[in-house]
Design a protein around this motif. Structure first.
Motif, PDB file in Angstrom:
ATOM      1  N   UNK A  49      -0.404  -5.164  -8.109  1.00 42.49           N
ATOM      2  CA  UNK A  49      -1.670  -4.691  -8.675  1.00 42.49           C
ATOM      3  C   UNK A  49      -1.521  -4.340 -10.146  1.00 42.49           C
ATOM      4  N   UNK A  50      -0.451  -3.633 -10.495  1.00 37.62           N
ATOM      5  CA  UNK A  50      -0.238  -3.211 -11.883  1.00 37.62           C
ATOM      6  C   UNK A  50       1.034  -3.857 -12.419  1.00 37.62           C
ATOM      7  N   UNK A  51       0.884  -4.688 -13.422  1.00 39.23           N
ATOM      8  CA  UNK A  51       2.038  -5.364 -14.017  1.00 39.23           C
ATOM      9  C   UNK A  51       2.683  -4.427 -15.038  1.00 39.23           C
ATOM     10  N   UNK A 107      -7.770  -3.183   0.255  1.00 41.27           N
ATOM     11  CA  UNK A 107      -6.885  -4.349   0.212  1.00 41.27           C
ATOM     12  C   UNK A 107      -5.544  -4.042  -0.457  1.00 41.27           C
ATOM     13  N   UNK A 108      -5.194  -2.760  -0.579  1.00 40.78           N
ATOM     14  CA  UNK A 108      -3.982  -2.383  -1.315  1.00 40.78           C
ATOM     15  C   UNK A 108      -3.076  -1.458  -0.503  1.00 40.78           C
ATOM     16  N   UNK A 109      -1.770  -1.714  -0.602  1.00 35.54           N
ATOM     17  CA  UNK A 109      -0.752  -0.886   0.059  1.00 35.54           C
ATOM     18  C   UNK A 109       0.258  -0.441  -0.992  1.00 35.54           C
ATOM     19  N   UNK A 110       0.667   0.813  -0.903  1.00 37.46           N
ATOM     20  CA  UNK A 110       1.712   1.330  -1.783  1.00 37.46           C
ATOM     21  C   UNK A 110       3.002   1.503  -0.974  1.00 37.46           C
ATOM     22  N   UNK A 111       4.043   0.787  -1.366  1.00 37.48           N
ATOM     23  CA  UNK A 111       5.336   0.841  -0.688  1.00 37.48           C
ATOM     24  C   UNK A 111       6.312   1.685  -1.507  1.00 37.48           C
ATOM     25  N   UNK A 169       2.401  -0.689  -5.978  1.00 45.75           N
ATOM     26  CA  UNK A 169       1.174  -1.018  -5.241  1.00 45.75           C
ATOM     27  C   UNK A 169       0.979  -2.527  -5.262  1.00 45.75           C
ATOM     28  N   UNK A 170       0.717  -3.106  -4.088  1.00 44.20           N
ATOM     29  CA  UNK A 170       0.439  -4.541  -3.986  1.00 44.20           C
ATOM     30  C   UNK A 170      -0.909  -4.763  -3.305  1.00 44.20           C
ATOM     31  N   UNK A 171      -1.526  -5.891  -3.638  1.00 44.95           N
ATOM     32  CA  UNK A 171      -2.786  -6.296  -3.008  1.00 44.95           C
ATOM     33  C   UNK A 171      -2.470  -7.319  -1.920  1.00 44.95           C
ATOM     34  N   UNK A 172      -3.050  -7.138  -0.739  1.00 43.97           N
ATOM     35  CA  UNK A 172      -2.798  -8.001   0.413  1.00 43.97           C
ATOM     36  C   UNK A 172      -4.036  -8.859   0.679  1.00 43.97           C
ATOM     37  N   UNK A 221       7.160   2.174   9.364  1.00 42.98           N
ATOM     38  CA  UNK A 221       6.043   2.828   8.689  1.00 42.98           C
ATOM     39  C   UNK A 221       5.840   2.069   7.374  1.00 42.98           C
ATOM     40  N   UNK A 222       4.918   1.138   7.384  1.00 37.20           N
ATOM     41  CA  UNK A 222       4.787   0.165   6.294  1.00 37.20           C
ATOM     42  C   UNK A 222       3.860   0.581   5.176  1.00 37.20           C
ATOM     43  N   UNK A 223       4.255   1.552   4.393  1.00 39.40           N
ATOM     44  CA  UNK A 223       3.516   1.912   3.191  1.00 39.40           C
ATOM     45  C   UNK A 223       2.285   2.761   3.447  1.00 39.40           C
ATOM     46  N   UNK A 224       1.617   3.108   2.336  1.00 38.33           N
ATOM     47  CA  UNK A 224       0.413   3.940   2.366  1.00 38.33           C
ATOM     48  C   UNK A 224      -0.768   3.098   1.879  1.00 38.33           C
TER      49      UNK A 224
END
Length: 437
Positions: free
Chosen positions: A377-379, A415-419, A387-390, A407-410
């Motif tokens: 999401x943020x370069x 559409x976004x998960x923070x690992x 944070x990634x967009x799925x 427990x796969x991230x928050x």
């Protein structure tokens, strides 16, 4: 006697009842209407032997589902050396409250002094207090401290990239303290510097708070922030994940006046949200505005090393209405926890743990992007969290992770998960997570 474990004799009870003017214990509740008084039997299980109690708790424990944790957002699954719980359970440490006769509690004051020294070294600041309740309340206290130092300046700015949970607590404190708490907007995952400068120029700003690394895991460039804030007579507050300061620039190097945050990253287990420990450090000129205890080292009348409470604003204890804060003390067991942790890990151990988390997070990010289903999401430079967009159903994906013990991230958006990755996560665990996608 009514109950064998009450330390009162019948004579004691009669004397006390005579003093308050009742004939029996029921007389203490005579004013309560009969309809609200419970007259039945308590729904309590039969007594158990020690073996039966242990078996019961073993059965309850087996209902837990241990998960391999790739989540963070302020709480991280770090390694805890096994010696720490054993040391903390020693009777001289395992106490429910802080000693009021502090000068005869030299052991407690000694480890608090060491805690302060370690926090000051990690942050690069001049002074540390004896710990706060947690990172969020430490942040709120830093805001109040800045406003107290700024006297008539009642505005306080906090970046949108600070943990939202922390900001919510700060809002509560600000509401009841008459502080105008304002949010500096974020731009592409980092604090909008131009917006901050404009808000500062409007005047009346007592202080500004940012986070390092920020809530999205990004290592922001705060060079020049301190100069801009100080030019408007404000204080610069840096909220940090303390373990990451083993390799990142310290708040002092960034020009901070106050450094705060949570000490959970220094080996404290996640334990369902607490207890944790907050830290607060500052420059020497602000020491009289700092809440909580401060332990100093001196010599006694025989020339021997001794530890004392020192340099506290007396208003915290006596003139409460004049005090910056009414936090006068803190049960310091978790401060001892991180003190033992830092002693065991040492400078190089803290650095190695931080570097392992950094390397693991970047490996996980690369592998997620390589699946073709995720984009960053943020370069921006990130540390051990990102944070990634799925491109699919986030809820379904996370449910699949949990079904397979992860427990796969928050989830931070639809559409976004923070690992997050710590030194505990192995390459095999990362590869297993990727295989489930």
């Amino acid at each position: 006697m009514s109950f064998k474990y009450f330390p009162h004799t019948e004579a004691d009870l009669q004397a006390m009842m005579q003093k308050v003017g009742v004939s029996d214990l029921d007389g203490l509740y005579a004013e309560l209407p009969e309809e609200v008084r419970f007259r039945g039997d308590y729904n309590l299980p039969e007594g158990m032997s020690e073996v039966e109690v242990r078996q019961l708790f073993d059965q309850l424990g087996r209902q837990n589902q241990p998960l391999t944790c790739f989540a963070g957002a302020g709480v991280y699954d770090h390694y805890t050396p096994s010696v720490i719980p054993n040391l903390l359970q020693r009777s001289e440490f395992l106490t429910s409250y802080t000693p009021y006769q502090a000068e005869i509690s030299q052991g407690t004051l000694h480890y608090i002094f060491e805690f302060q020294s370690m926090m000051a070294e990690l942050t690069g600041m001049d002074i540390s207090n004896a710990s706060m309740y947690d990172g969020t309340t430490a942040s709120a206290e830093a805001m109040m401290m800045a406003v107290a130092a700024g006297k008539k300046q009642r505005r306080f700015l906090v970046s949108e990239t600070v943990d939202p949970k922390t900001v919510e607590v700060m809002k509560t404190y600000a509401h009841f303290q008459g502080i105008d708490l304002e949010i500096i907007p974020q731009k592409d995952g980092t604090t909008d510097r131009d917006a901050m400068v404009q808000m500062l120029q409007e005047g009346g700003v007592a202080g500004v708070m940012v986070q390092m690394p920020n809530y999205f895991g990004i290592v922001e460039d705060y060079d020049g922030f301190a100069d801009a804030i100080h030019a408007q007579k404000g204080l610069f507050v840096v909220n940090s994940i303390i373990a990451d300061l083993a390799v990142l620039k310290t708040p002092a190097e960034l020009g901070a006046d106050i450094a705060v945050g949570d000490g959970q990253s220094l080996g404290i287990p996640m334990q369902f949200g607490g207890p944790y420990v907050g830290y607060m450090c500052c420059t020497e000129k602000l020491i009289r505005k700092m809440p909580g205890r401060i332990v100093g080292k001196t010599l006694d009348s025989r020339g021997q090393r001794a530890f004392v409470l020192t340099l506290q604003a007396r208003e915290q204890h006596i003139r409460r209405q004049k005090a910056t804060s009414n936090i006068c003390s803190n049960q310091s067991l978790m401060a001892l926890f991180v003190t033992v942790y830092c002693s065991l890990m040492g400078r190089e151990g803290l650095k190695e743990a931080a570097e392992l988390g950094y390397a693991g997070a970047h490996y996980l990010c690369e592998q997620l992007v390589a699946t073709g289903h995720f984009t960053l999401v943020y370069d921006k430079p990130f540390f051990n969290e990102f944070v990634v967009r799925y491109d699919g159903d986030v809820d379904a994906l996370q449910a699949r992770f949990v079904e397979n013990g992860i427990f796969g991230g928050v989830k931070v958006a639809d559409d976004q998960i923070m690992f997050a990755v710590t030194e505990k996560r192995t390459k095999e665990e990362v590869d297993r997570l990727i295989s489930l996608i």
